[in-house]
Design a protein around this motif. Structure first.
Motif, PDB file in Angstrom:
ATOM      1  N   GLY A  67      -2.598 -55.388 -59.294  1.00  0.00           N
ATOM      2  CA  GLY A  67      -3.876 -55.932 -59.731  1.00  0.00           C
ATOM      3  C   GLY A  67      -4.122 -55.675 -61.207  1.00  0.00           C
ATOM      4  N   PHE A  68      -5.306 -56.032 -61.656  1.00  0.00           N
ATOM      5  CA  PHE A  68      -5.669 -55.873 -63.058  1.00  0.00           C
ATOM      6  C   PHE A  68      -6.431 -54.565 -63.254  1.00  0.00           C
ATOM      7  CE2 PHE A  68      -4.927 -60.393 -62.760  1.00  0.00           C
ATOM      8  CZ  PHE A  68      -4.251 -60.667 -63.947  1.00  0.00           C
TER       9      PHE A  68
ATOM     10  N   PRO B 200     -10.446 -58.782 -55.089  1.00  0.00           N
ATOM     11  CA  PRO B 200      -9.458 -59.328 -54.134  1.00  0.00           C
ATOM     12  C   PRO B 200      -9.247 -58.426 -52.920  1.00  0.00           C
ATOM     13  CG  PRO B 200      -8.639 -59.466 -56.390  1.00  0.00           C
ATOM     14  CD  PRO B 200      -9.861 -58.599 -56.424  1.00  0.00           C
ATOM     15  N   PHE B 201      -9.303 -57.148 -53.110  1.00  0.00           N
ATOM     16  CA  PHE B 201      -9.067 -56.210 -52.010  1.00  0.00           C
ATOM     17  C   PHE B 201     -10.275 -56.149 -51.080  1.00  0.00           C
ATOM     18  CE2 PHE B 201      -6.479 -54.957 -55.622  1.00  0.00           C
ATOM     19  CZ  PHE B 201      -5.224 -54.898 -55.046  1.00  0.00           C
ATOM     20  N   GLN B 202     -11.466 -56.315 -51.628  1.00  0.00           N
ATOM     21  CA  GLN B 202     -12.655 -56.388 -50.780  1.00  0.00           C
ATOM     22  C   GLN B 202     -12.598 -57.640 -49.912  1.00  0.00           C
ATOM     23  OE1 GLN B 202     -15.334 -54.029 -50.545  1.00  0.00           O
ATOM     24  NE2 GLN B 202     -15.561 -55.283 -48.706  1.00  0.00           N
ATOM     25  N   ALA B 203     -12.122 -58.747 -50.479  1.00  0.00           N
ATOM     26  CA  ALA B 203     -11.991 -59.985 -49.706  1.00  0.00           C
ATOM     27  C   ALA B 203     -10.969 -59.817 -48.588  1.00  0.00           C
ATOM     28  CB  ALA B 203     -11.608 -61.129 -50.631  1.00  0.00           C
TER      29      ALA B 203
ATOM     30  N   ALA C 123     -11.681 -60.168 -44.562  1.00  0.00           N
ATOM     31  CA  ALA C 123     -10.880 -61.042 -43.699  1.00  0.00           C
ATOM     32  C   ALA C 123     -10.263 -60.249 -42.550  1.00  0.00           C
ATOM     33  CB  ALA C 123      -9.793 -61.721 -44.517  1.00  0.00           C
ATOM     34  N   ALA C 124      -9.800 -59.033 -42.824  1.00  0.00           N
ATOM     35  CA  ALA C 124      -9.204 -58.213 -41.767  1.00  0.00           C
ATOM     36  C   ALA C 124     -10.249 -57.818 -40.734  1.00  0.00           C
ATOM     37  CB  ALA C 124      -8.559 -56.970 -42.382  1.00  0.00           C
ATOM     38  N   ARG C 125     -11.444 -57.547 -41.152  1.00  0.00           N
ATOM     39  CA  ARG C 125     -12.503 -57.206 -40.205  1.00  0.00           C
ATOM     40  C   ARG C 125     -12.863 -58.406 -39.331  1.00  0.00           C
ATOM     41  NH1 ARG C 125     -16.213 -53.719 -44.490  1.00  0.00           N
ATOM     42  NH2 ARG C 125     -15.226 -51.674 -44.088  1.00  0.00           N
TER      43      ARG C 125
ATOM     44  N   ALA D 241      -5.232 -52.044 -37.364  1.00  0.00           N
ATOM     45  CA  ALA D 241      -4.311 -51.499 -38.369  1.00  0.00           C
ATOM     46  C   ALA D 241      -4.402 -52.281 -39.672  1.00  0.00           C
ATOM     47  CB  ALA D 241      -2.885 -51.508 -37.840  1.00  0.00           C
ATOM     48  N   ASP D 242      -4.588 -53.616 -39.557  1.00  0.00           N
ATOM     49  CA  ASP D 242      -4.748 -54.428 -40.770  1.00  0.00           C
ATOM     50  C   ASP D 242      -6.016 -54.034 -41.515  1.00  0.00           C
ATOM     51  OD1 ASP D 242      -2.415 -55.763 -40.227  1.00  0.00           O
ATOM     52  OD2 ASP D 242      -3.392 -57.478 -39.251  1.00  0.00           O
ATOM     53  N   VAL D 243      -7.086 -53.728 -40.759  1.00  0.00           N
ATOM     54  CA  VAL D 243      -8.328 -53.282 -41.390  1.00  0.00           C
ATOM     55  C   VAL D 243      -8.098 -51.954 -42.112  1.00  0.00           C
ATOM     56  CG1 VAL D 243     -10.678 -52.451 -40.964  1.00  0.00           C
ATOM     57  CG2 VAL D 243      -9.853 -54.511 -39.816  1.00  0.00           C
ATOM     58  N   ASP D 244      -7.378 -51.025 -41.449  1.00  0.00           N
ATOM     59  CA  ASP D 244      -7.107 -49.737 -42.084  1.00  0.00           C
ATOM     60  C   ASP D 244      -6.297 -49.922 -43.364  1.00  0.00           C
ATOM     61  OD1 ASP D 244      -8.445 -48.489 -40.029  1.00  0.00           O
ATOM     62  OD2 ASP D 244      -6.629 -47.988 -38.899  1.00  0.00           O
ATOM     63  N   THR D 245      -5.294 -50.819 -43.325  1.00  0.00           N
ATOM     64  CA  THR D 245      -4.479 -51.074 -44.512  1.00  0.00           C
ATOM     65  C   THR D 245      -5.321 -51.667 -45.638  1.00  0.00           C
ATOM     66  OG1 THR D 245      -2.504 -51.435 -43.153  1.00  0.00           O
ATOM     67  CG2 THR D 245      -2.469 -52.321 -45.383  1.00  0.00           C
ATOM     68  N   ALA D 246      -6.187 -52.610 -45.279  1.00  0.00           N
ATOM     69  CA  ALA D 246      -7.048 -53.227 -46.294  1.00  0.00           C
ATOM     70  C   ALA D 246      -8.008 -52.199 -46.888  1.00  0.00           C
ATOM     71  CB  ALA D 246      -7.822 -54.396 -45.675  1.00  0.00           C
ATOM     72  N   GLN D 247      -8.508 -51.271 -46.050  1.00  0.00           N
ATOM     73  CA  GLN D 247      -9.385 -50.220 -46.571  1.00  0.00           C
ATOM     74  C   GLN D 247      -8.635 -49.290 -47.516  1.00  0.00           C
ATOM     75  OE1 GLN D 247     -10.880 -48.655 -42.815  1.00  0.00           O
ATOM     76  NE2 GLN D 247     -12.919 -49.509 -43.235  1.00  0.00           N
ATOM     77  N   LEU D 248      -7.391 -48.942 -47.155  1.00  0.00           N
ATOM     78  CA  LEU D 248      -6.579 -48.109 -48.033  1.00  0.00           C
ATOM     79  C   LEU D 248      -6.344 -48.797 -49.377  1.00  0.00           C
ATOM     80  CD1 LEU D 248      -3.855 -46.625 -45.642  1.00  0.00           C
ATOM     81  CD2 LEU D 248      -5.602 -45.356 -46.884  1.00  0.00           C
ATOM     82  N   ASN D 249      -5.952 -50.068 -49.345  1.00  0.00           N
ATOM     83  CA  ASN D 249      -5.683 -50.796 -50.585  1.00  0.00           C
ATOM     84  C   ASN D 249      -6.929 -50.886 -51.459  1.00  0.00           C
ATOM     85  OD1 ASN D 249      -3.008 -51.185 -49.899  1.00  0.00           O
ATOM     86  ND2 ASN D 249      -3.358 -53.192 -48.978  1.00  0.00           N
ATOM     87  N   LEU D 250      -8.093 -51.088 -50.810  1.00  0.00           N
ATOM     88  CA  LEU D 250      -9.336 -51.116 -51.576  1.00  0.00           C
ATOM     89  C   LEU D 250      -9.590 -49.748 -52.212  1.00  0.00           C
ATOM     90  CD1 LEU D 250     -11.899 -52.543 -52.491  1.00  0.00           C
ATOM     91  CD2 LEU D 250     -12.967 -51.844 -50.319  1.00  0.00           C
ATOM     92  N   GLY D 251      -9.322 -48.674 -51.457  1.00  0.00           N
ATOM     93  CA  GLY D 251      -9.498 -47.324 -52.008  1.00  0.00           C
ATOM     94  C   GLY D 251      -8.543 -47.042 -53.151  1.00  0.00           C
TER      95      GLY D 251
END
Length: 373
Positions: free
Chosen positions: A45-46, A71-74, A78-80, A133-143
């Motif tokens: 990311g930027f 992008p990570f929040q989006a 989507a995962a949720r 698991a996709d939600v957990d991954t998306a939360q990690l990436n956002l963090g």
């Protein structure tokens, strides 16, 4: 009239007295961080902004950089949504299974239809787990868009500036060096290590306990660092590049006075030389045949004695061979001596009184002054 006698040279001596003496080994060392960690981006990311002051102390967990999180929040949203959809499917399949079970028990439906309903429940439950698991991954990436300090320590300058696109392959954004505790690295040559082993084996050098050896640091201005350290690491191999053996000691550094890359002198203490003979450095001379000292013999005359020297200890030499207990070693007045010349022993810092010289008195050898610098 009788010719006046030549005045005897005045000398200062010390009397050799072997005694157990503490030994200090001195090395050149360099300070190194006990944990120097690169700070890297973990997602693509930027880079939006730098939140720390370069060179300052940062705390573990402190946010140092922020990446664009939109992008990570989006992706998280989507995962949720996908998780909610799968949970709805699971609820439907579970409700259908509840209706099918009593009908199958009454033989109103076939066993296959019951198995199909159970299979759909199992598949939908697995899909829910996958979506979660996709939600957990998306939360990690956002963090991970908040890039935090991995340890508490001194920060370096930012290698990548705001607005740049970064990923795990972009290289480090900066690094953080832990300062407390801090380590000092120093090396022993192969000759030094072998000499120490041989002297321990022969009894010339004793260690009460190698784990009790203490380490002292002398800074570039000659001051002694107030904390003492301890050795905790010895490399398994000699360096093939330098031929030296790496040793490491750790020090408490609560105020950050010591910094990685700083050169220091390292004093290792805790060893003892039993029955050692120490002679001031100015008394030990070197000639074509090796090292020698001037002594005063039993007749009060100056004589040369060949010696073998060991290491320095402060302002003194360790003498390994050539001197015996009771020998009187000349420390001052050496430049006026010749072999076999009668000498007059005086205490250090004094001169023969004029009155004594006029009366022909001389200092007796058994009243020789001793000096220990």
């Amino acid at each position: 009239p009788e010719a006046p006698q030549a005045q005897q040279p005045e000398v200062t001596v010390i009397t050799v007295e072997p005694k157990n003496t503490s030994v200090t080994f001195e090395f050149v060392g360099v300070m190194t961080s006990s944990q120097q960690v690169e700070v890297r981006a973990r997602v693509d990311g930027f880079l939006n902004e730098r939140l720390y002051t370069e060179g300052n102390i940062v705390k573990q967990g402190q946010v140092m950089f922020k990446m664009d999180a939109k992008p990570f929040q989006a992706q998280l949203d989507a995962a949720r949504s996908a998780l909610a959809e799968q949970q709805a499917r699971l609820w439907t399949s579970q409700a259908n299974l509840k209706r099918v079970k009593p009908l199958a028990k009454a033989n109103a439906l076939s066993k296959k239809e019951l198995d199909d309903a159970q299979g759909r429940v199992n598949a939908d439950a697995a899909a829910v787990d996958m979506a979660r698991a996709d939600v957990d991954t998306a939360q990690l990436n956002l963090g991970y868009t908040n890039i935090e300090a991995p340890v508490t320590g001194a920060s370096s300058f930012a290698r990548i500036q705001n607005g740049a696109y970064v990923n795990a392959q972009s290289g480090p954004l900066t690094y953080v060096a832990q300062l407390d505790p801090i380590w000092v690295d120093f090396s022993l040559s192969e000759d030094e290590r072998l000499t120490i082993r041989q002297e321990r084996k022969s009894g010339q050098l004793q260690f009460t306990d190698t784990t009790a050896l203490t380490v002292e640091l002398v800074l570039s201005d000659g001051s002694i660092y107030p904390e003492t350290g301890r050795m905790f690491f010895r490399d398994a191999n000699y360096s093939t590049e330098t031929g030296t053996f790496l040793v490491r000691a750790t020090f408490s550094n609560p105020d950050g006075e010591l910094r990685p890359g700083q050169f220091v002198r390292v004093h290792v203490k805790g060893a003892t030389r039993p029955n050692a003979i120490l002679v001031p450095q100015q008394a030990v001379l070197q000639g074509a045949q090796g090292f020698f000292v001037w002594i005063v013999d039993a007749e009060g005359k100056a004589q040369v004695r060949s010696v073998e020297v060991g290491n320095w200890q402060g302002d003194n030499w360790f003498i390994s061979k050539g001197l015996s207990p009771g020998d009187k070693v000349i420390t001052d007045g050496i430049m006026r001596l010749a072999k076999g010349t009668p000498v007059k022993i005086v205490e250090k810092g004094t001169e023969a009184p004029d009155k004594a010289a006029a009366e022909g008195e001389s200092a007796a050898p058994d009243k020789a002054g001793t000096s220990s610098d």
